[in-house]
Design an enzyme around this catalytic site. Structure first.
Site, PDB file in Angstrom:
ATOM      1  N   ASP A  59       0.864  -1.190   0.000  1.00  0.00           N
ATOM      2  CA  ASP A  59       0.000   0.000   0.000  1.00  0.00           C
ATOM      3  C   ASP A  59       0.898   1.237   0.000  1.00  0.00           C
ATOM      4  O   ASP A  59       1.813   1.356   0.814  1.00  0.00           O
ATOM      5  CB  ASP A  59      -0.910  -0.002   1.239  1.00  0.00           C
ATOM      6  CG  ASP A  59      -1.946   1.111   1.168  1.00  0.00           C
ATOM      7  OD1 ASP A  59      -3.126   0.817   0.936  1.00  0.00           O
ATOM      8  OD2 ASP A  59      -1.566   2.294   1.349  1.00  0.00           O
ATOM      9  N   ASP A  61      -3.896   2.459  -5.101  1.00  0.00           N
ATOM     10  CA  ASP A  61      -2.576   2.450  -4.455  1.00  0.00           C
ATOM     11  C   ASP A  61      -2.235   1.161  -3.702  1.00  0.00           C
ATOM     12  O   ASP A  61      -1.320   1.144  -2.908  1.00  0.00           O
ATOM     13  CB  ASP A  61      -2.427   3.673  -3.531  1.00  0.00           C
ATOM     14  CG  ASP A  61      -2.923   3.432  -2.119  1.00  0.00           C
ATOM     15  OD1 ASP A  61      -3.911   2.696  -1.957  1.00  0.00           O
ATOM     16  OD2 ASP A  61      -2.309   3.982  -1.191  1.00  0.00           O
ATOM     17  N   GLU A  62      -2.978   0.089  -3.997  1.00  0.00           N
ATOM     18  CA  GLU A  62      -2.594  -1.142  -3.299  1.00  0.00           C
ATOM     19  C   GLU A  62      -2.838  -2.394  -4.119  1.00  0.00           C
ATOM     20  O   GLU A  62      -3.703  -2.421  -4.990  1.00  0.00           O
ATOM     21  CB  GLU A  62      -3.281  -1.244  -1.939  1.00  0.00           C
ATOM     22  CG  GLU A  62      -4.772  -1.292  -1.980  1.00  0.00           C
ATOM     23  CD  GLU A  62      -5.368  -1.074  -0.591  1.00  0.00           C
ATOM     24  OE1 GLU A  62      -5.425  -2.038   0.173  1.00  0.00           O
ATOM     25  OE2 GLU A  62      -5.762   0.064  -0.309  1.00  0.00           O
TER      26      GLU A  62
END
Ligand code: DCP
Ligand code: MG
Ligand code: MG
Length: 370
Positions: free
Chosen positions: A9, A110-111
């Site tokens: 993340d 974002d992960e």
């Protein structure tokens, strides 16, 4: 063999990108705002950096409130498309570290999860090393940091990545799962929201260990069969869900590093051949044709450039892909004197392939650039 799963993340993602783009923001509180149609008055905080978090600002807070808490913070509007581009580069790095093409699952901008069981032979020490390498590579090529969690399943990997943020790495070996989870309050268990938390608290369940100790029948009585069983299993650190690609994606991309930074067209073309092969085999497996070709170069100074072409007709042809990609590489070579560090190729505008290879496949070379 025990599975080894990684969850990555990015740290304060949108704000980190803004900091990277403008070094004068360093050390200041940076708040990225999603403004509503009422302009700067409305709107909520998308995210903020850790300086702003220390002052009490957080995601989803009204921007107006954030302003009153910290009037000297820098407030910036969301630039979603730009963040998407950075996200794609990060995802390509993460994807290339997975055991295989399918062992990768992007969860959000974002992960992502990746499985590395085979790459590290089920060995968590090797996994930790690989985790450090991934962090290093993301930092080098994107100049932003991420937090990494490694564990025997997705649940533990996900909880591990948020355990030590920002720029952390947390490795939970199978024998340490109980200890890792046990003392945490139940709200920290991934998938537990406020309503469940309140209900569990009423039942006298405070920690994840409390939840794991409850009789499954009691949980089923209170939450129903699926949710009750899930609560018991998760609290015990059990999660058998596979890391799997979300196939809804409209793009197939690959990216890789050259053996060393170079401007040698032959070296570039050899690596591009490999990337084209990999992308094509996936397109064939998914039985799709593509309408756009995008290439990316990360230069020796870590700057990233992208070019895109829309084909006149969607095709599924390796030669067309290769030719278009190499034309763009030659353009990159003409436009810059820098060495190439990484190159990538992506096909997009995917459509299901219907019937035989059509004549259009042969005329698809009449691509127009935009
Ligand atoms: N985001 C948003 N609105 C929210 C939450 C998140 O627009 N309510 C966006 C901005 C974030 C990005 O999604 O940068 C990723 O979300 P994360 O929850 O991973 O938060 P950050 O990456 O910003 O911070 P952290 O370091 O805690 O991961
Ligand atoms: Mg994040
Ligand atoms: Mg996130």
């Amino acid at each position: 063999m025990e599975r080894v799963i990684v969850h990555v993340d990015m740290d304060y993602f949108y704000a980190a990108i803004e900091e990277r783009e403008d070094p004068s923001l360093k050390g200041k509180a940076v708040v990225v705002c999603m403004y509503s149609n009422r302009g700067e008055e409305g709107g909520a905080v998308s995210t903020c950096n850790y300086v702003a978090r220390d002052a009490g600002i957080h995601s989803a807070m009204p921007c107006r409130k954030a302003r009153s808490i910290k009037p000297d913070a820098v407030f910036l509007p969301v630039r979603k498309e730009f963040y998407e581009e950075v996200s794609e580069s990060v995802m390509e790095i993460l994807h290339s570290s997975a055991d295989k093409e399918e062992a990768f699952e992007k969860v959000s901008i974002d992960e992502a999860f990746l499985e590395i069981t085979e790459t590290c032979d089920g060995d968590f020490d090797k996994a930790q090393k690989l985790g450090m390498e991934i962090k290093g590579e993301v930092k080098k090529s994107e100049r932003i940091t991420c937090s990494v969690g490694i564990g025997p399943n997705k649940l533990i990997a996900k909880m591990a990545s948020s355990f030590n943020k920002p720029d952390g790495i947390t490795v939970i070996r199978p024998e340490n799962v109980q200890e890792f989870l046990g003392a945490m309050p139940i709200k920290k268990l991934w998938g537990i929201g406020r309503v469940t938390e309140e209900k569990l608290t009423e039942m006298g369940i405070v920690t994840i260990a409390d939840l794991a100790d409850r009789d499954v029948m009691e949980l089923i009585d209170a939450f129903g069969k699926n949710r009750g069983t899930w609560l018991k299993q998760s609290a015990s650190g059990i999660d058998e869900s596979p890391v799997k690609e979300r196939t809804s994606s409209d793009q197939i991309g690959r990216m890789a590093s050259l053996k060393h930074d170079t401007r040698d067209e032959k070296m570039i073309s050899e690596l591009m051949d490999e990337l084209v092969d990999s992308v094509m085999s996936k397109a064939v497996a998914r039985n799709v044709v593509f309408g756009t070709v995008t290439t990316t170069v990360i230069f020796s100074n870590f700057k990233t450039s992208t070019k895109s072409k829309t084909l006149t007709h969607a095709v599924s042809d390796k030669d067309i892909l290769n030719r278009n990609a190499m034309e763009m590489m030659q353009q990159f070579l003409r436009e810059s004197t820098l060495n190439f560090r990484r190159i990538g190729i992506r096909i997009g505008n995917l459509q299901e392939r219907t019937g035989q290879k059509s004549l259009f496949d042969f005329y698809g070379v009449n691509a127009c650039q935009h």
